[in-house]
Design a protein around this motif. Structure first.
Motif, mmCIF file in Angstrom:
data_model
loop_
_atom_site.group_PDB
_atom_site.id
_atom_site.type_symbol
_atom_site.label_atom_id
_atom_site.label_comp_id
_atom_site.label_asym_id
_atom_site.label_seq_id
_atom_site.Cartn_x
_atom_site.Cartn_y
_atom_site.Cartn_z
ATOM 1 N N PHE A 63 0.381 -0.909 0.187
ATOM 2 C CA PHE A 63 0.264 -0.592 0.483
ATOM 3 C C PHE A 63 0.808 1.206 -0.417
ATOM 4 N N SER A 64 2.468 1.587 0.768
ATOM 5 C CA SER A 64 2.636 2.731 0.400
ATOM 6 C C SER A 64 3.503 2.866 -0.804
ATOM 7 N N VAL A 65 4.290 1.550 -0.800
ATOM 8 C CA VAL A 65 4.825 2.066 -2.629
ATOM 9 C C VAL A 65 3.477 2.613 -3.452
ATOM 10 N N LEU A 66 1.821 1.677 -3.485
ATOM 11 C CA LEU A 66 0.618 2.617 -3.767
ATOM 12 C C LEU A 66 0.745 3.760 -4.397
ATOM 13 N N ARG A 67 1.038 4.578 -3.170
ATOM 14 C CA ARG A 67 0.363 5.843 -2.923
ATOM 15 C C ARG A 67 1.419 6.361 -3.675
ATOM 16 N N LEU A 68 2.724 6.306 -4.010
ATOM 17 C CA LEU A 68 3.416 6.778 -5.478
ATOM 18 C C LEU A 68 2.477 7.368 -6.741
ATOM 19 N N GLY A 77 -2.793 16.927 -12.576
ATOM 20 C CA GLY A 77 -4.614 16.823 -12.048
ATOM 21 C C GLY A 77 -5.223 16.094 -12.004
ATOM 22 N N GLY A 78 -4.906 14.884 -11.510
ATOM 23 C CA GLY A 78 -6.061 13.876 -11.436
ATOM 24 C C GLY A 78 -6.178 12.963 -12.183
ATOM 25 N N THR A 79 -4.762 13.535 -13.548
ATOM 26 C CA THR A 79 -5.121 12.513 -14.807
ATOM 27 C C THR A 79 -4.486 11.111 -14.086
ATOM 28 N N TRP A 80 -4.642 9.966 -15.006
ATOM 29 C CA TRP A 80 -4.356 8.466 -14.346
ATOM 30 C C TRP A 80 -2.456 8.530 -15.202
ATOM 31 N N ALA A 81 -2.998 9.401 -16.485
ATOM 32 C CA ALA A 81 -1.123 9.414 -17.285
ATOM 33 C C ALA A 81 -0.255 9.932 -16.543
ATOM 34 N N GLY A 82 -0.822 10.652 -15.704
ATOM 35 C CA GLY A 82 0.515 10.966 -14.772
ATOM 36 C C GLY A 82 0.937 9.911 -13.973
ATOM 37 N N ALA A 83 0.414 9.171 -13.733
ATOM 38 C CA ALA A 83 1.129 7.587 -12.502
ATOM 39 C C ALA A 83 2.185 6.715 -13.459
ATOM 40 N N LEU A 84 1.765 7.465 -14.886
ATOM 41 C CA LEU A 84 3.306 6.586 -15.661
ATOM 42 C C LEU A 84 3.467 7.371 -16.214
ATOM 43 N N ASP A 85 3.787 8.603 -16.039
ATOM 44 C CA ASP A 85 5.016 9.379 -16.738
ATOM 45 C C ASP A 85 5.784 9.836 -15.999
ATOM 46 N N PRO A 86 7.078 8.922 -16.359
ATOM 47 C CA PRO A 86 8.780 8.702 -15.982
ATOM 48 C C PRO A 86 8.657 9.724 -15.062
ATOM 49 N N MET A 87 8.784 11.595 -15.564
ATOM 50 C CA MET A 87 9.088 12.863 -15.181
ATOM 51 C C MET A 87 8.681 12.807 -13.499
ATOM 52 N N ILE A 88 7.116 12.643 -13.454
ATOM 53 C CA ILE A 88 6.365 12.992 -13.111
ATOM 54 C C ILE A 88 6.654 12.168 -11.665
ATOM 55 N N PHE A 89 6.723 11.579 -12.037
ATOM 56 C CA PHE A 89 7.077 9.957 -10.652
ATOM 57 C C PHE A 89 8.150 10.319 -9.962
ATOM 58 N N GLY A 90 9.410 10.451 -11.165
ATOM 59 C CA GLY A 90 10.942 10.783 -10.578
ATOM 60 C C GLY A 90 11.003 12.147 -9.068
#
Length: 291
Positions: A63-68, A77-90
């Motif tokens: 669950f902790s990792v899922l928070r990332l 902005g609440g878009t699911w694409a943001g979860a897969l963006d390498p730069m934003i994830f970094g």
């Protein structure tokens, strides 16, 4: 309530995942504290609680990792694409949330040592509980000034809450699977230790609230303070049931009263429900409002 009513799907998912992080992390740490400090656990229940602590630690890590990625989605902005963006994830990995998750994962790994009863395993698990509690002080309100004081208060508060949750789970299991005498012996020992833990737990929470809200200035005028007031009302209910358990039901268990075990079980189930509500409110509190 207006803040929750306007929350989008990502915000609600974040609240739910955060509540699960609280529950699983505190149960993993709390069971370790119970296993290391309470001597009246039956042998078979001791073994089961060690396994449950490991399962809770693994669940907490997931669950902790899922928070990332959820946080990354929120930043876009609440878009699911943001979860897969390498730069934003970094960016999320380098943020206080990333630091908190990293420290928590280390602590959870150390908690796995509870499966061993030797000194190394016990010390590893004990250190893990401290790391896990301290991970909650790595982000959010604990980063405000005075940072060191708030960090200590949050860590102590989480350790006290973990101890309480671990005891409730252990008591609930004992009320189902062990004799009334074994349940009463555990409840009595926990009650004695709770007399020290509860004041520290409450004091740490109250001082944290006062520091964050300017020592009581306009205490109920903000969404944060209103959430906190509702949370305190739930905590008051928990303490009420705990007092009933200690003063009435524990002596009844010792005396062999036929209905005491069933009454203890019902009381603990209600207490567990109130604790779940507190965790959910806390997750919402830290997601949609600020001091």
């Amino acid at each position: 309530m207006a803040a929750l009513a306007s929350a989008d799907a990502v915000t609600w998912l974040s609240i739910c995942i955060k509540a699960m992080v609280y529950a699983t992390t505190l149960l993993a740490a709390g069971l370790v504290l119970i296993l290391l400090s309470v001597r009246t656990l039956p042998e078979d229940e001791d073994r089961r609680l060690r396994r449950i602590a490991v399962l809770m630690a693994i669940a907490s890590a997931v669950f902790s990792v899922l928070r990332l990625p959820i946080r990354a989605s929120f930043l876009m902005g609440g878009t699911w694409a943001g979860a897969l963006d390498p730069m934003i994830f970094g960016i999320v990995l380098e943020s206080p949330l990333g630091t908190a998750v990293a420290l928590r994962l280390v602590g959870l790994g150390l908690i796995l040592g509870i499966v061993s009863r030797n000194r190394f395993g016990r010390n590893s698990a004990a250190l893990g509980t401290i790391f896990v509690a301290a991970s909650f002080a790595m982000r959010g309100h604990a980063l405000e000034d005075p940072r060191f004081l708030l960090g200590v208060l949050v860590t102590v508060h989480m350790l006290g809450l973990a101890f309480w949750l671990g005891a409730v789970l252990a008591l609930l299991r004992l009320s189902w699977y062990s004799s009334p005498q074994a349940t009463g012996a555990f409840a009595a020992e926990f009650g004695r230790k709770a007399l020290l833990v509860v004041p520290v737990l409450v004091l740490a929470g109250v001082v944290t609230l006062l520091v964050l809200t300017g020592w009581g200035v306009a205490l109920l005028s903000s969404a944060y303070s209103q959430f906190f007031a509702f949370k305190l009302a739930l905590v008051a209910g928990i303490l009420g049931f705990a007092a009933w358990n200690k003063l009435r039901l524990t002596p009844a268990l010792h005396s062999g009263a036929p209905a005491a075990a069933a009454q203890m079980r019902v009381s603990l189930q209600i207490e567990a429900g109130l604790i779940a509500a507190v965790l959910m409110v806390t997750a919402a509190l830290s997601t949609v409002s600020a001091p």
